[in-house]
Scaffold this motif. Sequence first.
Motif, PDB file in Angstrom:
ATOM      1  N   GLY A  42      38.666  42.287  40.742  1.00 36.68           N
ATOM      2  CA  GLY A  42      39.718  41.714  39.908  1.00 36.68           C
ATOM      3  C   GLY A  42      39.306  40.361  39.354  1.00 36.68           C
ATOM      4  O   GLY A  42      39.519  40.056  38.170  1.00 36.68           O
ATOM      5  N   ALA A  43      38.685  39.539  40.213  1.00 34.63           N
ATOM      6  CA  ALA A  43      38.193  38.233  39.759  1.00 34.63           C
ATOM      7  C   ALA A  43      37.096  38.407  38.714  1.00 34.63           C
ATOM      8  O   ALA A  43      37.018  37.642  37.738  1.00 34.63           O
ATOM      9  CB  ALA A  43      37.675  37.436  40.956  1.00 34.63           C
ATOM     10  N   TRP A  44      36.257  39.410  38.912  1.00 34.14           N
ATOM     11  CA  TRP A  44      35.187  39.691  37.942  1.00 34.14           C
ATOM     12  C   TRP A  44      35.775  40.020  36.571  1.00 34.14           C
ATOM     13  O   TRP A  44      35.353  39.467  35.546  1.00 34.14           O
ATOM     14  CB  TRP A  44      34.324  40.839  38.462  1.00 34.14           C
ATOM     15  N   MET A  45      36.752  40.902  36.539  1.00 35.06           N
ATOM     16  CA  MET A  45      37.326  41.311  35.263  1.00 35.06           C
ATOM     17  C   MET A  45      38.064  40.159  34.576  1.00 35.06           C
ATOM     18  O   MET A  45      38.037  40.028  33.348  1.00 35.06           O
ATOM     19  CB  MET A  45      38.268  42.496  35.468  1.00 35.06           C
ATOM     20  N   ARG A  46      38.705  39.303  35.350  1.00 36.94           N
ATOM     21  CA  ARG A  46      39.387  38.157  34.735  1.00 36.94           C
ATOM     22  C   ARG A  46      38.374  37.155  34.182  1.00 36.94           C
ATOM     23  O   ARG A  46      38.600  36.547  33.131  1.00 36.94           O
ATOM     24  CB  ARG A  46      40.328  37.498  35.752  1.00 36.94           C
ATOM     25  N   THR A  47      37.258  37.003  34.892  1.00 33.02           N
ATOM     26  CA  THR A  47      36.187  36.146  34.372  1.00 33.02           C
ATOM     27  C   THR A  47      35.574  36.760  33.123  1.00 33.02           C
ATOM     28  O   THR A  47      35.273  36.063  32.147  1.00 33.02           O
ATOM     29  CB  THR A  47      35.098  35.949  35.448  1.00 33.02           C
ATOM     30  N   MET A  48      35.405  38.081  33.147  1.00 32.54           N
ATOM     31  CA  MET A  48      34.864  38.791  31.987  1.00 32.54           C
ATOM     32  C   MET A  48      35.725  38.572  30.750  1.00 32.54           C
ATOM     33  O   MET A  48      35.214  38.344  29.645  1.00 32.54           O
ATOM     34  CB  MET A  48      34.774  40.288  32.316  1.00 32.54           C
TER      35      MET A  48
END
Length: 231
Positions: A42-48
């Motif tokens: 989830g953190a990855w996708m928000r950073t993306m």
Amino acid sequence: MSTADVVAFVIFAIIWLAYEPLLRVLARDNGMINTDMTVVRGAWMRTMAGRENKFMDGQLLGHTLNSASFFASSNLILIAGAAGVLFGGEGAFRSASSLMVLKTSSRLLFEAQIALMVLALARGLLDFIWAIRQMNYCLAVIGATPTTDDKDFQRQYGSLAAQVLNPALSSFNRGVRGYYFALAAAAWLFGPAAFLTATLAAVALLFSRQRHSPTARAIRELRGVLEKRGD
């Protein structure tokens, strides 16, 4: 088929079908790799969603997609080989019976042993196929991410993208887990005691890696760091 074979099969079936629901229940209190990774992804996708250049994100997901394709191809080869033995008729049974290490008292038992292994592999194959489809959907989601400085939009879009990515990786994990149960099913060829031992060993190994492995501990701590930052 002896009573020991029936008991070992029933225990295998219960563990095989109940493993994932039980894992979800245990993860509510203790935390497991699978649930901790949903936070990380989830953190990855928000950073993306806030990153201007998303080439790296596509590459990372593409690597996982290639892995899923490899496992799916391997599963298909194993299924074809096992199915060849299953439908090999009397000749396949006689060849297997001539091996001293195999414990198969009848052709019916032998076919049941091979069929269970094929079933475990087939379930894993379907999971890999579904994972591949979902990853392709996620690639489209990443590609469609608009460039904006709106932080609220980035968080919302990233959270929704994670809802596409997480089920895809969960399907991939189920496919990999299928190998453990397929190996346990293959142990039935060596007798009910070996079958039961392999089943219990497989589930113990899976739970141990989910909770007590160094990777599990590191990911658990990483999840805590991300949650403290509010990612």
